[in-house]
Design a protein around this motif. Sequence first.
Motif, mmCIF file in Angstrom:
data_model
loop_
_atom_site.group_PDB
_atom_site.id
_atom_site.type_symbol
_atom_site.label_atom_id
_atom_site.label_comp_id
_atom_site.label_asym_id
_atom_site.label_seq_id
_atom_site.Cartn_x
_atom_site.Cartn_y
_atom_site.Cartn_z
ATOM 1 N N THR A 129 52.134 48.285 35.739
ATOM 2 C CA THR A 129 52.107 46.942 36.329
ATOM 3 C C THR A 129 50.931 46.824 37.290
ATOM 4 O O THR A 129 50.718 47.711 38.125
ATOM 5 N N GLU A 130 50.164 45.738 37.172
ATOM 6 C CA GLU A 130 49.003 45.516 38.026
ATOM 7 C C GLU A 130 49.183 44.269 38.876
ATOM 8 O O GLU A 130 49.652 43.238 38.379
ATOM 9 N N VAL A 131 48.818 44.372 40.153
ATOM 10 C CA VAL A 131 48.863 43.225 41.059
ATOM 11 C C VAL A 131 47.520 43.118 41.763
ATOM 12 O O VAL A 131 47.028 44.093 42.356
ATOM 13 N N ILE A 132 46.906 41.930 41.705
ATOM 14 C CA ILE A 132 45.647 41.677 42.397
ATOM 15 C C ILE A 132 45.929 41.537 43.887
ATOM 16 O O ILE A 132 46.707 40.670 44.307
ATOM 17 N N LEU A 133 45.304 42.397 44.688
ATOM 18 C CA LEU A 133 45.418 42.266 46.145
ATOM 19 C C LEU A 133 44.444 41.210 46.658
ATOM 20 O O LEU A 133 44.820 40.330 47.415
ATOM 21 N N GLN A 141 46.545 37.904 46.938
ATOM 22 C CA GLN A 141 46.347 36.828 45.971
ATOM 23 C C GLN A 141 47.339 36.933 44.822
ATOM 24 O O GLN A 141 47.781 35.925 44.282
ATOM 25 N N GLY A 142 47.680 38.133 44.415
ATOM 26 C CA GLY A 142 48.775 38.333 43.471
ATOM 27 C C GLY A 142 50.082 38.499 44.230
ATOM 28 O O GLY A 142 50.134 38.310 45.449
ATOM 29 N N VAL A 166 40.028 44.104 44.257
ATOM 30 C CA VAL A 166 40.934 45.223 44.569
ATOM 31 C C VAL A 166 42.314 44.923 44.009
ATOM 32 O O VAL A 166 42.857 43.825 44.214
ATOM 33 N N LYS A 167 42.883 45.894 43.303
ATOM 34 C CA LYS A 167 44.221 45.725 42.750
ATOM 35 C C LYS A 167 45.026 47.008 42.910
ATOM 36 O O LYS A 167 44.474 48.103 43.065
ATOM 37 N N LEU A 168 46.357 46.860 42.856
ATOM 38 C CA LEU A 168 47.289 47.978 42.905
ATOM 39 C C LEU A 168 47.949 48.117 41.546
ATOM 40 O O LEU A 168 48.429 47.129 40.975
ATOM 41 N N ILE A 169 47.969 49.335 41.030
ATOM 42 C CA ILE A 169 48.554 49.613 39.722
ATOM 43 C C ILE A 169 49.741 50.556 39.916
ATOM 44 O O ILE A 169 49.594 51.634 40.500
#
Length: 210
Positions: A126-130, A168-169, A118-121
């Motif tokens: 910009t992408e961040v791994i949740l 995690q990110g 699962v990630k937030l864009i």
Amino acid sequence: SYSINGAPSVSENVAGPLDAGASISYTFSTLGNFSMDGIYTIVAQTLLETDSNASNNSSQVEILNAACYTRINNDVLDIGPYEDTVTTSVITMDENVVIENISVSLNIEHTWNSDLDVKLIGPDGTEVILFEDIGGSGDNFTSTVLDDNASEAINTGSAPFTGSFSPQGSLNDFNGLMSAGDWTLSITDDTNADGGRLLDWSIQICSAAS
């Protein structure tokens, strides 16, 4: 007494005496005004004339009062069950502010949690791994909050991961960017057989101090 940002002190009397090692909670009748966004420096002091030790009579703290905006997507979407199935859900943030902090809350029903990435864009790409590959064979993410300020890391938790966890990110990667636009939650089910549903998710964005 207390003083805010160097303004004249507010002094009030506190009934005593207070025994050594004891504590007391006191609420000032004259309250501070923190209605404006910004950083406030508060200096609190005790003013007992007969105090033989003045070294611990003062304490200072800084607090940030920032506007926060929460938006929710309640659309229920299927997740999986086929390998590398990607489910995306979008929240459009209509407030355009400089980002100081972001947190994400979500509710997912899914068997074998470790199937999910699962990630937030952000609107700018910009992408961040949740989280990725956590939770083993456990089921579901229930009222799960991802916040960099959380004291427990998401990979040390267990299903259904109820509560606040640091991702995690790093969501701080969004700090300093503008908030307006489409925020995308991307969920990849990387294994066959097990499936589930995204029940809802929300994003809270707090603005930087002006």
